[in-house]
Scaffold this motif. Structure first.
Motif, PDB file in Angstrom:
ATOM      1  N   ALA A  13      -1.348 -20.518  10.625  1.00 21.75           N
ATOM      2  CA  ALA A  13      -2.701 -19.950  10.693  1.00 21.75           C
ATOM      3  C   ALA A  13      -3.195 -19.909  12.137  1.00 21.75           C
ATOM      4  O   ALA A  13      -3.818 -18.939  12.571  1.00 21.75           O
ATOM      5  N   ALA A  14      -2.915 -20.980  12.891  1.00 22.58           N
ATOM      6  CA  ALA A  14      -3.313 -21.007  14.305  1.00 22.58           C
ATOM      7  C   ALA A  14      -2.565 -19.949  15.101  1.00 22.58           C
ATOM      8  O   ALA A  14      -3.149 -19.270  15.964  1.00 22.58           O
ATOM      9  N   VAL A  15      -1.280 -19.777  14.820  1.00 25.86           N
ATOM     10  CA  VAL A  15      -0.503 -18.729  15.491  1.00 25.86           C
ATOM     11  C   VAL A  15      -1.062 -17.354  15.118  1.00 25.86           C
ATOM     12  O   VAL A  15      -1.159 -16.454  15.962  1.00 25.86           O
ATOM     13  N   GLY A  16      -1.465 -17.185  13.869  1.00 27.89           N
ATOM     14  CA  GLY A  16      -2.051 -15.928  13.424  1.00 27.89           C
ATOM     15  C   GLY A  16      -3.338 -15.593  14.174  1.00 27.89           C
ATOM     16  O   GLY A  16      -3.576 -14.438  14.536  1.00 27.89           O
ATOM     17  N   LEU A 141       1.848  -7.900   0.091  1.00 32.94           N
ATOM     18  CA  LEU A 141       1.127  -7.157   1.122  1.00 32.94           C
ATOM     19  C   LEU A 141       1.779  -7.337   2.491  1.00 32.94           C
ATOM     20  O   LEU A 141       1.838  -6.400   3.286  1.00 32.94           O
ATOM     21  N   ALA A 142       2.304  -8.529   2.765  1.00 36.76           N
ATOM     22  CA  ALA A 142       2.996  -8.753   4.039  1.00 36.76           C
ATOM     23  C   ALA A 142       4.241  -7.880   4.144  1.00 36.76           C
ATOM     24  O   ALA A 142       4.527  -7.328   5.211  1.00 36.76           O
ATOM     25  N   VAL A 143       4.982  -7.738   3.060  1.00 31.62           N
ATOM     26  CA  VAL A 143       6.187  -6.896   3.077  1.00 31.62           C
ATOM     27  C   VAL A 143       5.803  -5.444   3.353  1.00 31.62           C
ATOM     28  O   VAL A 143       6.435  -4.768   4.173  1.00 31.62           O
ATOM     29  N   VAL A 144       4.757  -4.971   2.702  1.00 30.95           N
ATOM     30  CA  VAL A 144       4.291  -3.599   2.945  1.00 30.95           C
ATOM     31  C   VAL A 144       3.852  -3.448   4.398  1.00 30.95           C
ATOM     32  O   VAL A 144       4.191  -2.469   5.067  1.00 30.95           O
ATOM     33  N   THR A 159       3.470 -12.136   9.133  1.00 38.08           N
ATOM     34  CA  THR A 159       4.398 -13.187   8.718  1.00 38.08           C
ATOM     35  C   THR A 159       3.719 -14.546   8.676  1.00 38.08           C
ATOM     36  O   THR A 159       3.882 -15.309   7.719  1.00 38.08           O
ATOM     37  N   THR A 160       2.944 -14.861   9.712  1.00 39.47           N
ATOM     38  CA  THR A 160       2.275 -16.168   9.739  1.00 39.47           C
ATOM     39  C   THR A 160       1.194 -16.261   8.671  1.00 39.47           C
ATOM     40  O   THR A 160       1.000 -17.328   8.083  1.00 39.47           O
ATOM     41  N   VAL A 166       1.411 -19.213   1.527  1.00 35.68           N
ATOM     42  CA  VAL A 166       2.430 -19.784   0.635  1.00 35.68           C
ATOM     43  C   VAL A 166       2.442 -21.312   0.751  1.00 35.68           C
ATOM     44  O   VAL A 166       2.543 -22.010  -0.268  1.00 35.68           O
ATOM     45  N   ALA A 167       2.286 -21.848   1.959  1.00 37.65           N
ATOM     46  CA  ALA A 167       2.229 -23.314   2.123  1.00 37.65           C
ATOM     47  C   ALA A 167       1.011 -23.888   1.423  1.00 37.65           C
ATOM     48  O   ALA A 167       1.096 -24.938   0.774  1.00 37.65           O
TER      49      ALA A 167
END
Length: 174
Positions: A13-16, A141-144, A159-160, A166-167
């Motif tokens: 989340a921080a990387v995002g 949605l991430a895959v799209v 991705t992040t 998911v975590a």
């Protein structure tokens, strides 16, 4: 195990948030503010719990809906057509709100500041079902978004966001 999952949710989340700051054209102030609010809410819910989960839920739902509505009527002027940053972020903020509400209270939480909770019977699988639905929708949605986006910063953001969600879903499922 739970501490590793908490770390596995907070670090992505921080990387995002960092990736949003790196997107000069495609992320506006509202995107960054929503992501920072989400990160602060996650950090509080997973550590000290100064704010009750229901307050974080209300704040994050309002932020996610405001972001989605705001981007619908006033898109980022410099954003490229077809970018999915705001869409994925709005879903992430709303998913985080639900997961914070479903997350078990941390043992180190201050009892006076945390809303009391109680256990339901062993047959209650609703939190796990909600978590699974949120995880699947975020990954879908991430895959799209990964197929649509060409920039590595955008791909890292999506991705992040998915990894963090998911975590958090795994925390709820435990």
């Amino acid at each position: 195990m739970s501490e590793l999952l908490h770390l596995g949710a907070l670090v992505p989340a921080a990387v995002g948030v960092g990736t949003l700051l790196a997107m000069r054209r495609d992320a506006g102030r509202a995107d960054v503010l929503a992501a920072v609010l989400m990160l602060v809410g996650m950090t509080d819910a997973m550590t000290l719990s100064f704010v009750p989960p229901v307050v974080w839920f209300a704040a994050l739902i309002a932020a996610g809906l405001a972001l989605a509505a705001g981007r619908r009527f006033s898109p980022v002027a410099t954003a490229r057509p077809g970018t999915m940053v705001s869409t994925h972020l709005a879903l992430g903020v709303i998913s985080t709100a639900a997961l914070i509400l479903l997350m078990p209270a941390m043992p180190s939480s201050t009892p006076a500041l945390v809303a009391p909770s109680h256990e339901h019977g062993a047959g209650s699988t609703m939190p796990q079902l909600v978590g699974a639905g949120l995880a699947l929708s975020t990954v879908a949605l991430a895959v799209v978004a990964l197929r649509a986006e060409r920039s590595w910063v955008h791909r890292l953001h999506h991705t992040t966001m998915a990894a963090s969600t998911v975590a958090m879903c795994a925390i709820v499922a435990i």
